[in-house]
Design a protein around this motif. Sequence first.
Motif, PDB file in Angstrom:
ATOM      1  N   LYS A 167       0.939  -1.527   0.272  1.00 53.37           N
ATOM      2  CA  LYS A 167       0.162  -0.015   0.002  1.00 53.37           C
ATOM      3  C   LYS A 167       0.956   1.375   0.522  1.00 53.37           C
ATOM      4  CE  LYS A 167      -1.866   2.331   3.721  1.00 53.37           C
ATOM      5  NZ  LYS A 167      -2.774   2.215   4.504  1.00 53.37           N
ATOM      6  N   GLY A 168       0.219   1.861  -0.973  1.00 52.44           N
ATOM      7  CA  GLY A 168       0.303   3.676  -0.974  1.00 52.44           C
ATOM      8  C   GLY A 168      -0.286   4.646  -0.449  1.00 52.44           C
ATOM      9  N   GLU A 169      -0.051   5.739  -0.063  1.00 49.68           N
ATOM     10  CA  GLU A 169      -1.045   7.007  -0.270  1.00 49.68           C
ATOM     11  C   GLU A 169      -0.597   8.607  -0.498  1.00 49.68           C
ATOM     12  OE1 GLU A 169      -2.477   7.934   3.510  1.00 49.68           O
ATOM     13  OE2 GLU A 169      -2.041   5.551   4.276  1.00 49.68           O
ATOM     14  N   PRO A 170      -1.012   8.643  -2.002  1.00 54.47           N
ATOM     15  CA  PRO A 170      -0.470   9.506  -2.995  1.00 54.47           C
ATOM     16  C   PRO A 170      -1.575   9.955  -2.982  1.00 54.47           C
ATOM     17  CG  PRO A 170      -1.093   7.547  -4.438  1.00 54.47           C
ATOM     18  CD  PRO A 170      -1.331   7.087  -3.377  1.00 54.47           C
ATOM     19  N   ASP A 171      -1.202  11.344  -2.955  1.00 57.42           N
ATOM     20  CA  ASP A 171      -2.690  12.773  -2.856  1.00 57.42           C
ATOM     21  C   ASP A 171      -3.664  12.339  -3.854  1.00 57.42           C
ATOM     22  OD1 ASP A 171      -3.823  14.848  -2.827  1.00 57.42           O
ATOM     23  OD2 ASP A 171      -2.718  16.951  -2.259  1.00 57.42           O
ATOM     24  N   ALA A 172      -4.636  12.371  -3.393  1.00 57.84           N
ATOM     25  CA  ALA A 172      -5.727  11.980  -4.415  1.00 57.84           C
ATOM     26  C   ALA A 172      -6.573  12.790  -4.823  1.00 57.84           C
ATOM     27  CB  ALA A 172      -6.954  10.845  -4.231  1.00 57.84           C
ATOM     28  N   SER A 173      -6.398  14.207  -4.852  1.00 62.24           N
ATOM     29  CA  SER A 173      -7.095  15.286  -4.976  1.00 62.24           C
ATOM     30  C   SER A 173      -6.187  16.080  -5.775  1.00 62.24           C
ATOM     31  CB  SER A 173      -7.164  16.124  -3.726  1.00 62.24           C
ATOM     32  OG  SER A 173      -5.474  17.064  -3.147  1.00 62.24           O
ATOM     33  N   SER A 174      -5.286  15.082  -6.467  1.00 62.90           N
ATOM     34  CA  SER A 174      -4.162  16.056  -7.463  1.00 62.90           C
ATOM     35  C   SER A 174      -4.567  15.556  -8.928  1.00 62.90           C
ATOM     36  CB  SER A 174      -2.382  16.181  -6.476  1.00 62.90           C
ATOM     37  OG  SER A 174      -2.748  17.334  -5.639  1.00 62.90           O
ATOM     38  N   PHE A 175      -5.134  14.541  -8.956  1.00 61.10           N
ATOM     39  CA  PHE A 175      -5.224  13.832 -10.071  1.00 61.10           C
ATOM     40  C   PHE A 175      -6.535  14.118 -10.513  1.00 61.10           C
ATOM     41  CE2 PHE A 175      -1.547  11.348  -8.046  1.00 61.10           C
ATOM     42  CZ  PHE A 175      -0.731  11.280  -9.197  1.00 61.10           C
ATOM     43  N   PRO A 176      -7.298  13.946 -12.065  1.00 62.72           N
ATOM     44  CA  PRO A 176      -8.621  13.497 -12.217  1.00 62.72           C
ATOM     45  C   PRO A 176      -9.579  12.728 -11.820  1.00 62.72           C
ATOM     46  CG  PRO A 176      -7.056  14.123 -13.947  1.00 62.72           C
ATOM     47  CD  PRO A 176      -5.926  13.091 -12.899  1.00 62.72           C
ATOM     48  N   SER A 177     -10.443  13.340 -11.174  1.00 61.08           N
ATOM     49  CA  SER A 177     -11.397  12.456 -10.415  1.00 61.08           C
ATOM     50  C   SER A 177     -12.905  12.766 -11.064  1.00 61.08           C
ATOM     51  CB  SER A 177     -11.376  12.311  -9.218  1.00 61.08           C
ATOM     52  OG  SER A 177     -11.954  13.854  -8.486  1.00 61.08           O
ATOM     53  N   GLY A 178     -13.158  13.682 -11.981  1.00 59.54           N
ATOM     54  CA  GLY A 178     -14.416  13.873 -11.853  1.00 59.54           C
ATOM     55  C   GLY A 178     -15.724  14.180 -11.058  1.00 59.54           C
ATOM     56  N   GLY A 179     -14.975  14.746 -10.140  1.00 56.91           N
ATOM     57  CA  GLY A 179     -16.288  14.510  -8.656  1.00 56.91           C
ATOM     58  C   GLY A 179     -16.642  14.037  -8.255  1.00 56.91           C
ATOM     59  N   LEU A 180     -15.740  12.523  -8.383  1.00 47.90           N
ATOM     60  CA  LEU A 180     -15.785  11.487  -7.545  1.00 47.90           C
ATOM     61  C   LEU A 180     -14.849  12.049  -5.780  1.00 47.90           C
ATOM     62  CD1 LEU A 180     -14.459   8.768  -9.004  1.00 47.90           C
ATOM     63  CD2 LEU A 180     -16.940   9.378  -7.749  1.00 47.90           C
ATOM     64  N   ARG A 181     -13.401  13.321  -5.935  1.00 45.66           N
ATOM     65  CA  ARG A 181     -12.675  13.877  -5.488  1.00 45.66           C
ATOM     66  C   ARG A 181     -12.816  15.515  -4.891  1.00 45.66           C
ATOM     67  NH1 ARG A 181     -12.416  11.155  -0.602  1.00 45.66           N
ATOM     68  NH2 ARG A 181     -10.660  11.696  -0.184  1.00 45.66           N
ATOM     69  N   ALA A 182     -13.173  15.909  -3.542  1.00 44.72           N
ATOM     70  CA  ALA A 182     -13.398  17.132  -3.625  1.00 44.72           C
ATOM     71  C   ALA A 182     -11.645  17.685  -3.737  1.00 44.72           C
ATOM     72  CB  ALA A 182     -14.150  17.982  -2.250  1.00 44.72           C
ATOM     73  N   THR A 183     -10.767  18.868  -3.559  1.00 42.75           N
ATOM     74  CA  THR A 183     -10.351  19.175  -3.552  1.00 42.75           C
ATOM     75  C   THR A 183      -9.667  19.307  -2.557  1.00 42.75           C
ATOM     76  OG1 THR A 183     -10.614  20.876  -4.656  1.00 42.75           O
ATOM     77  CG2 THR A 183      -8.016  21.432  -3.552  1.00 42.75           C
ATOM     78  N   PHE A 184     -10.147  19.043  -0.765  1.00 39.17           N
ATOM     79  CA  PHE A 184     -10.376  19.181   0.033  1.00 39.17           C
ATOM     80  C   PHE A 184      -9.517  17.502   0.801  1.00 39.17           C
ATOM     81  CE2 PHE A 184     -14.651  19.019   0.879  1.00 39.17           C
ATOM     82  CZ  PHE A 184     -14.629  17.924   1.416  1.00 39.17           C
ATOM     83  N   GLU A 185     -10.048  16.460   0.168  1.00 32.94           N
ATOM     84  CA  GLU A 185     -10.555  15.636  -0.393  1.00 32.94           C
ATOM     85  C   GLU A 185      -8.966  14.832  -0.223  1.00 32.94           C
ATOM     86  OE1 GLU A 185     -14.896  13.925   1.045  1.00 32.94           O
ATOM     87  OE2 GLU A 185     -14.325  14.617  -1.733  1.00 32.94           O
ATOM     88  N   ALA A 186      -7.849  14.822   0.712  1.00 33.00           N
ATOM     89  CA  ALA A 186      -6.496  14.803  -0.112  1.00 33.00           C
ATOM     90  C   ALA A 186      -5.939  12.917  -0.297  1.00 33.00           C
ATOM     91  CB  ALA A 186      -5.497  15.410   0.288  1.00 33.00           C
ATOM     92  N   ARG A 187      -6.782  11.986   0.520  1.00 30.22           N
ATOM     93  CA  ARG A 187      -5.979  10.868   0.260  1.00 30.22           C
ATOM     94  C   ARG A 187      -7.174   9.876  -0.669  1.00 30.22           C
ATOM     95  NH1 ARG A 187      -4.035   8.853   4.967  1.00 30.22           N
ATOM     96  NH2 ARG A 187      -5.351  10.569   6.641  1.00 30.22           N
ATOM     97  N   GLY A 188      -5.329   8.888  -0.838  1.00 28.64           N
ATOM     98  CA  GLY A 188      -6.125   8.182  -1.942  1.00 28.64           C
ATOM     99  C   GLY A 188      -4.798   6.830  -1.844  1.00 28.64           C
ATOM    100  N   TYR A 189      -5.546   6.189  -1.710  1.00 29.98           N
ATOM    101  CA  TYR A 189      -4.386   4.673  -1.692  1.00 29.98           C
ATOM    102  C   TYR A 189      -3.589   3.830  -3.701  1.00 29.98           C
ATOM    103  CZ  TYR A 189      -6.295   4.753   3.035  1.00 29.98           C
ATOM    104  OH  TYR A 189      -6.573   5.235   3.877  1.00 29.98           O
ATOM    105  N   THR A 190      -1.868   4.005  -3.979  1.00 30.80           N
ATOM    106  CA  THR A 190      -2.218   2.850  -4.498  1.00 30.80           C
ATOM    107  C   THR A 190      -2.240   0.975  -3.507  1.00 30.80           C
ATOM    108  OG1 THR A 190       0.229   3.662  -4.118  1.00 30.80           O
ATOM    109  CG2 THR A 190      -1.324   4.214  -5.898  1.00 30.80           C
ATOM    110  N   ALA A 191      -2.416   0.449  -4.524  1.00 24.07           N
ATOM    111  CA  ALA A 191      -1.989  -1.155  -4.196  1.00 24.07           C
ATOM    112  C   ALA A 191      -1.806  -1.991  -5.275  1.00 24.07           C
ATOM    113  CB  ALA A 191      -3.688  -1.797  -4.133  1.00 24.07           C
ATOM    114  N   TRP A 192      -0.388  -2.794  -4.717  1.00 21.97           N
ATOM    115  CA  TRP A 192       0.573  -3.259  -5.428  1.00 21.97           C
ATOM    116  C   TRP A 192      -0.419  -4.392  -5.660  1.00 21.97           C
ATOM    117  CZ3 TRP A 192       2.948  -8.674  -3.735  1.00 21.97           C
ATOM    118  CH2 TRP A 192       3.800  -9.284  -4.503  1.00 21.97           C
TER     119      TRP A 192
END
Length: 700
Positions: free
Chosen positions: A104-129
């Motif tokens: 598991k990793g934790e990149p910033d999810a708010s800085s990638f395109p999400s099409g409304g799935l994530r708001a700017t203040f909702e930053a947490r995202g996960y990468t899974a091997w």
Amino acid sequence: MTHEEIPILYGSLVFNDKVMRNKLPKDMYKALRKTIENGTHLELDVANSVAVAMKEWAVENGATHYTHWFQPMTGFTAEKHDSFITPVGDGEVIMDFSGKELVKGEPDASSFPSGGLRATFEARGYTAWDPTSPAFIKDGTLYIPTAFCSYSGEALDKKTPLLRSMEALNTEAVKMLKLLGNETVTSVSTTIGPEQEYFLVDKDLYKKRKDLVFCGRTLFGAPAPKGQEMEDHYFGSLKPKVAAYMHDLDVELWKLGIPAKTKHNEVAPAQHELAPIFDTANVAVDHNQLTMEIMKKVADKHGLVCLLHEKPFEGINGSGKHNNWSLVTSDGDNLLNPGSTPAQNIQFLVFLMAVIKAVDEYADLMRVSATSAGNDHRLGGNEAPPAIVSIFLGDELTAVLESIENDTFFGKQKKVQLDIGAHVLPHFVKDTTDRNRTSPFAFTGNKFEFRMLGSAASVANPNVVLNTAVAEALAQFYTELEGTKPEDMEQAVHELIKRAIRKHKKVIFNGNGYTDEWVAEAEKRGLYNLPSTPDCLPQLLADKNVELFTKHHVFTKEELASRYEIKLENYVKTIGIEARTLAEMITKDFLPAVSTYAAEVSKNAAAKKSFMAAADTASEEALVEKLSTAYTSLTAEVTELKTLIDTSFALEDTQKCAEAFHDQVLAKMEDIRTVASDIEALIPDSILSYPTYDQLLFSL
């Protein structure tokens, strides 16, 4: 490089099965293989063991960092690098890597395109091997292929839906095979071989063209005196600089276990192609993303730039990416191989018909999977397939299906020995069907070739659609055949194929897809004709398509809506950048050249008159008038273009905004292109501040 060195080089930077078998304890290796082959949960103790082995191997091969490598919805890849070092006190460090860091990793999810799935203040995202795609080393970093999701579990990448679609197809295909009496198969996977077309241009020339730098394509330019009309570049001998590039590219790809197989000149000048050997869809998608990146990197070392845009130059072929798709069982059988008697091959006919049904019912999704601002310029012209999705089967398979539909006997075509006419040449048996380059979805012996995809695109999108649509077709067939007695199965399949072919044969077309007659015929048949991205994208949210993806758990309704928004926004931003670049180039680069040349011609005419009052300067006067008229016209057109850009961006509805950019901004850009390209042909190269088509296409 000797032939003995290549097997040693191949995959030398990949944490592949051979390395895992040597590095891992036997029980841990078996547990990992079970996860890879059967999709079982990976326990933490296994992950820790793999992490230790992976780190040791990576450090032995010069790696100091690791990264979770993922594919966000930008269409590119993303990576954040962390070192292996861990402080242990007294100013010392150890090289450490844990199972948790691997998994598991934790990149910033708010800085990638999400099409409304994530708001700017909702930053947490996960990468899974993703253990099904091998880790590898590049530039001193261990790359770990991963999926990318939001804090609440929505897929924010291209890998996750692909893996889901592969699972859906595997489930339905295995069920169908067992129903047909094939009890040995435990899994079915999709394999793909994406052929990659590209252009190579001189790096110094590239840097002088703002449109190539910012947009990847030329926005105007007079055609070179010679294009592709002599048909001499296709499969032509490789120029030394291109051959050297291709050699180094092969070496770099082979190190990473990417099975680059074929390389050649393509149809257009400066255009080329690379084709790999087939691999499992998930691995092939990762490999293609790597291939595109390495193509650019190797080109830079050779003083070149690799252009992956679908239409870098007007008037010559654009670049595509042919997606060769097939189905392979755990026993190694290709389910799309007709065998020697396709008419009697029940298993083949069921899966063939499932593909035909899938493409007919979800042709709109197939078109959506290949759409982009760049590909809109390519589809329908210069060897690219039309925007209408149809299937080429060839004469033999078409005849097989017709015989089933009409309950007539199929007389198997005899093998024909081809005699070329020269006795010294070997005779060989020709194929039972020709190939059709105009078909967007063609059967080519034991696979289907989806030829709509653009050269810069991820191959994940069309394979998600194909996998899911075929899974649905198989599920419906299973429902129809379920409960049939084994002795009655052959007749039941015959009746199912008969019903299906009558319903879906409208999508089969073996003729020339480039003709106007086909466009009219396709309309009569009720086939989709979606020429542009704004035309296509609303189909992503059509009820039948939402139902398809949600039923097979490939996308949620929210994930589909997000992708619709992202694709629309990407289209708008792409055309916006192109339009602003065109306005700047015309204003800062082209119009000054027009003015300079007009002044030079005027000065020469005046000198001519002063030397000889009776001298004829009519041609100079006509040229200056033409240049002046163009200057005035282009100035006004650029002003209008800037206004259209602003008014289009001001539209709050993204769909309407995209339509405005297509209908108004692009149309105005074409008007400017036409005028500027015509006038450019009159201006000496020495006056222009940028390289022309002839320099870009014929400089290597």
